[in-house]
Design an enzyme around this catalytic site. Structure first.
Site, mmCIF file in Angstrom:
data_model
loop_
_atom_site.group_PDB
_atom_site.id
_atom_site.type_symbol
_atom_site.label_atom_id
_atom_site.label_comp_id
_atom_site.label_asym_id
_atom_site.label_seq_id
_atom_site.Cartn_x
_atom_site.Cartn_y
_atom_site.Cartn_z
ATOM 1 N N CYS A 21 -1.892 -0.980 7.559
ATOM 2 C CA CYS A 21 -1.102 0.489 7.228
ATOM 3 C C CYS A 21 -1.348 1.352 8.739
ATOM 4 O O CYS A 21 -0.432 1.789 8.891
ATOM 5 C CB CYS A 21 -1.625 1.028 6.088
ATOM 6 S SG CYS A 21 -1.098 0.196 4.660
ATOM 7 N N GLU A 47 0.845 3.921 1.866
ATOM 8 C CA GLU A 47 1.421 4.171 3.113
ATOM 9 C C GLU A 47 2.481 3.256 3.553
ATOM 10 O O GLU A 47 3.609 3.898 4.361
ATOM 11 C CB GLU A 47 0.354 4.072 4.244
ATOM 12 C CG GLU A 47 -0.940 4.791 3.959
ATOM 13 C CD GLU A 47 -1.945 3.823 3.433
ATOM 14 O OE1 GLU A 47 -1.660 3.145 2.139
ATOM 15 O OE2 GLU A 47 -3.310 3.721 3.842
ATOM 16 N N CYS A 94 -5.772 1.023 5.488
ATOM 17 C CA CYS A 94 -6.560 -0.327 6.077
ATOM 18 C C CYS A 94 -5.904 -0.656 7.388
ATOM 19 O O CYS A 94 -5.080 0.291 8.109
ATOM 20 C CB CYS A 94 -6.165 -1.291 5.245
ATOM 21 S SG CYS A 94 -4.187 -1.680 5.256
ATOM 22 N N HIS A 96 0.763 -1.006 0.084
ATOM 23 C CA HIS A 96 -0.011 0.106 0.044
ATOM 24 C C HIS A 96 0.963 1.267 0.191
ATOM 25 O O HIS A 96 1.993 1.287 0.324
ATOM 26 C CB HIS A 96 -0.743 -0.110 1.238
ATOM 27 C CG HIS A 96 -2.076 -0.973 1.107
ATOM 28 N ND1 HIS A 96 -3.025 -1.113 2.107
ATOM 29 C CD2 HIS A 96 -2.234 -2.044 0.225
ATOM 30 C CE1 HIS A 96 -3.798 -2.065 1.625
ATOM 31 N NE2 HIS A 96 -3.582 -2.473 0.589
#
Length: 137
Positions: free
Chosen positions: A100, A71, A97, A69
């Site tokens: 993260c 992040e 999420c 992801h």
């Protein structure tokens, strides 16, 4: 929040949206910036790990399990750089999420500004639970 901070937030989030266009993912492109003391100290977008082919989805259009992801990419990139994300703000085009969110907590980021909701809210709930300021623009 004052008008000056709001303007900075909108501008950094716009930059994160532009950065998201670097992603090779077809289903969804996400971008992230980590900002500290009005300086961008890291950036990231969703994609495959270094050394992998830049194909994020399988033949059925599902995201491959090893795709990172935005992040996570930004946080690991700042860790490699020797900079500290302690007290920084994360700007991200989609709500984090749960995985993260755990990285955000551990990295010392104190504030998250995001644009779009994620399909579940557990990441945002976790951030708020530990006192990280969360702002949806």
């Amino acid at each position: 929040m004052d008008n000056k901070q709001c303007k900075f937030d909108r501008n950094y989030l716009e930059m994160a949206r532009i950065w998201a266009t670097n992603s090779y993912c077809k289903r969804r492109q996400v971008g992230a910036l980590i900002v500290k003391d009005k300086m961008i100290i890291s950036d990231g977008y969703n994609g495959t790990p270094s050394g992998f082919e830049n194909i994020c989805e399988d033949d059925e259009g599902k995201t491959k399990a090893y795709v990172l992801h935005a992040e996570a990419n930004a946080i690991t990139k700042v860790a490699k750089s020797g900079n500290s994300s302690l007290g920084a703000t994360l700007y991200v085009t989609a709500a984090p999420c749960i995985e993260c969110a755990k990285l955000i907590i551990q990295s010392g980021i104190k504030r998250v500004v995001y644009q779009d909701e994620y399909r579940v809210r557990d990441g945002i709930d976790l951030l708020e639970r530990v006192g990280i300021e969360v702002c949806k623009l």
